[in-house]
Design a protein around this motif. Structure first.
Motif, mmCIF file in Angstrom:
data_model
loop_
_atom_site.group_PDB
_atom_site.id
_atom_site.type_symbol
_atom_site.label_atom_id
_atom_site.label_comp_id
_atom_site.label_asym_id
_atom_site.label_seq_id
_atom_site.Cartn_x
_atom_site.Cartn_y
_atom_site.Cartn_z
ATOM 1 N N ALA A 87 -5.982 -12.400 37.023
ATOM 2 C CA ALA A 87 -6.590 -11.075 36.921
ATOM 3 C C ALA A 87 -6.669 -10.411 38.289
ATOM 4 C CB ALA A 87 -7.992 -11.182 36.297
ATOM 5 N N LEU A 90 -3.288 -9.146 39.222
ATOM 6 C CA LEU A 90 -2.926 -7.948 38.460
ATOM 7 C C LEU A 90 -3.622 -6.699 39.011
ATOM 8 C CD1 LEU A 90 -2.897 -9.393 34.824
ATOM 9 C CD2 LEU A 90 -0.935 -8.852 36.277
ATOM 10 N N GLU A 91 -4.685 -6.903 39.762
ATOM 11 C CA GLU A 91 -5.277 -5.762 40.466
ATOM 12 C C GLU A 91 -4.366 -5.305 41.597
ATOM 13 O OE1 GLU A 91 -9.234 -6.690 41.700
ATOM 14 O OE2 GLU A 91 -9.974 -6.960 39.645
ATOM 15 N N THR A 93 -0.858 -5.640 41.453
ATOM 16 C CA THR A 93 0.371 -5.086 40.880
ATOM 17 C C THR A 93 0.133 -3.947 39.905
ATOM 18 O OG1 THR A 93 0.328 -6.673 39.038
ATOM 19 C CG2 THR A 93 1.546 -7.311 41.035
ATOM 20 N N GLY A 94 -1.070 -3.862 39.326
ATOM 21 C CA GLY A 94 -1.245 -3.072 38.116
ATOM 22 C C GLY A 94 -0.756 -3.893 36.939
ATOM 23 N N PRO A 95 -0.818 -3.364 35.714
ATOM 24 C CA PRO A 95 -0.351 -4.116 34.549
ATOM 25 C C PRO A 95 1.051 -4.683 34.782
ATOM 26 C CG PRO A 95 -1.436 -2.109 33.847
ATOM 27 C CD PRO A 95 -1.325 -2.021 35.349
ATOM 28 N N LEU A 115 -6.477 -11.392 28.858
ATOM 29 C CA LEU A 115 -6.471 -10.186 29.694
ATOM 30 C C LEU A 115 -5.892 -8.961 28.992
ATOM 31 C CD1 LEU A 115 -5.404 -11.837 33.085
ATOM 32 C CD2 LEU A 115 -7.721 -11.379 32.222
ATOM 33 N N ALA A 117 -4.185 -5.820 27.644
ATOM 34 C CA ALA A 117 -3.174 -4.854 28.058
ATOM 35 C C ALA A 117 -2.780 -4.976 29.524
ATOM 36 C CB ALA A 117 -3.675 -3.428 27.772
ATOM 37 N N ASP A 118 -3.566 -5.675 30.327
ATOM 38 C CA ASP A 118 -3.168 -5.876 31.726
ATOM 39 C C ASP A 118 -1.912 -6.744 31.827
ATOM 40 O OD1 ASP A 118 -5.179 -4.324 32.743
ATOM 41 O OD2 ASP A 118 -6.539 -5.997 33.118
ATOM 42 N N VAL A 119 -1.656 -7.550 30.798
ATOM 43 C CA VAL A 119 -0.424 -8.342 30.725
ATOM 44 C C VAL A 119 0.516 -7.631 29.757
ATOM 45 C CG1 VAL A 119 0.596 -10.561 30.087
ATOM 46 C CG2 VAL A 119 -1.623 -10.494 31.229
ATOM 47 N N THR A 120 1.644 -7.157 30.257
ATOM 48 C CA THR A 120 2.540 -6.329 29.447
ATOM 49 C C THR A 120 3.566 -7.143 28.672
ATOM 50 O OG1 THR A 120 4.066 -6.023 31.306
ATOM 51 C CG2 THR A 120 2.282 -4.409 31.059
ATOM 52 N N GLN A 218 1.599 -9.004 22.888
ATOM 53 C CA GLN A 218 2.587 -8.513 23.846
ATOM 54 C C GLN A 218 3.960 -9.117 23.526
ATOM 55 O OE1 GLN A 218 -0.280 -10.150 24.565
ATOM 56 N NE2 GLN A 218 -1.217 -9.426 26.471
#
Length: 275
Positions: A87, A90-91, A93-95, A115, A117-120, A218
């Motif tokens: 997590a 991901l802050e 990189t963004g999602p 997590l 939607a943070d994981v695409t 996802q």
């Protein structure tokens, strides 16, 4: 031009510093992929080669899982803390999608469940456990045995125990001990048990991963090669069968030693960035 940032850090929720590097465009300017290594691995040269093959099509973040390389560690270990590490990344990189390798595939899937939607998306390369087998997901020695060896100050025996668990012939151990990589394996020997706990968590515990398959909506690509072992192919087939949005890819002629360019194209397809 592709750029590489070496030895940057972020901080996880429990205060642990997590080391990472970035290859490709500045985060936010292209789709992103985070590499989640398997047991006894961290920022391998092959994943850097994959990142370079992706080039400017994607931002690739590789990191040292806690207790490995330049990352810190905080006791007691829990899988939840490793999810917090992802997590925090991901802050940066963004999602982003996750590339989970071997046992790291199950950590990546747990992150996708937790997590949202943070994981695409998730690419699982050569997952190690057949989820349809009904067998225990990990040998108990990979947790209790390793932890005992580490506690008594014998990380070399912890590594040897793990190599026995995965079936390395005993005759190869002396050569392994004499190799230049042995000291590095001993340094991260405690983390063998971490992967053991991740695998155990597929079927055991209050939030067993097998009870969260429905939360992983996802896109998931489960990848092996025609040269992968029979057990790996069986594991890949079983995993793809239980995930709501999964598909299978088998790379012709390849197995564990997949060429970086071939892996990069599977990642690019997941990210929708093409050639």
């Amino acid at each position: 031009m592709t750029t590489i940032t070496v030895d940057s850090f972020t901080t996880s929720a429990d205060g642990t510093r997590i080391a990472y590097d970035l290859t490709g465009p500045t985060p936010g300017l292209a789709p992103a992929i985070v590499v989640v290594d398997g047991v006894l691995a961290h920022r391998l040269p092959v994943t850097l080669a994959v990142a370079c093959a992706l080039g400017d099509r994607a931002t690739t973040l590789r990191y040292d899982r806690r207790g490995r390389g330049s990352s810190g560690d905080t006791s007691p270990y829990s899988v939840d803390r490793e999810i917090d590490d992802i997590a925090a990344l991901l802050e940066v990189t963004g999602p982003a999608a996750l590339l989970g390798i071997s046992s790291g595939a199950f950590l990546a899937l747990r992150a996708a469940a937790d997590l949202g939607a943070d994981v695409t998306g998730v690419l699982c390369y050569e997952p190690t456990y057949d989820v349809a087998s009904g067998e225990p997901p990990t040998d108990p020695r990979m947790i209790a045995g390793v932890e005992i060896c580490v506690e008594v100050g014998d990380p070399g025996s912890a590594v040897e125990l793990f190599l026995d668990v995965v079936g390395m012939p005993c005759g190869l151990l002396p050569r392994m001990r004499e190799s230049s990589s042995w000291a590095g394996l001993e340094a991260i020997a405690p983390t063998i048990a971490y992967d053991g706990r991740i695998l155990a968590g597929v079927t055991l515990g209050r939030r067993a991963l097998m009870g969260l398959w429905h939360q992983i909506g996802q896109p998931v690509v489960v990848v092996d090669g025609t040269a992968s072992t029979v057990s790996v192919t069986r594991a890949a087939e079983s995993l793809a069968a239980v995930l709501p949005a999964a598909r299978r890819v088998t790379l012709p002629g390849h197995g564990t030693d997949v060429p970086p360019a071939a892996m990069a194209e599977v990642v690019a397809d997941l990210l929708g960035v093409g050639r």
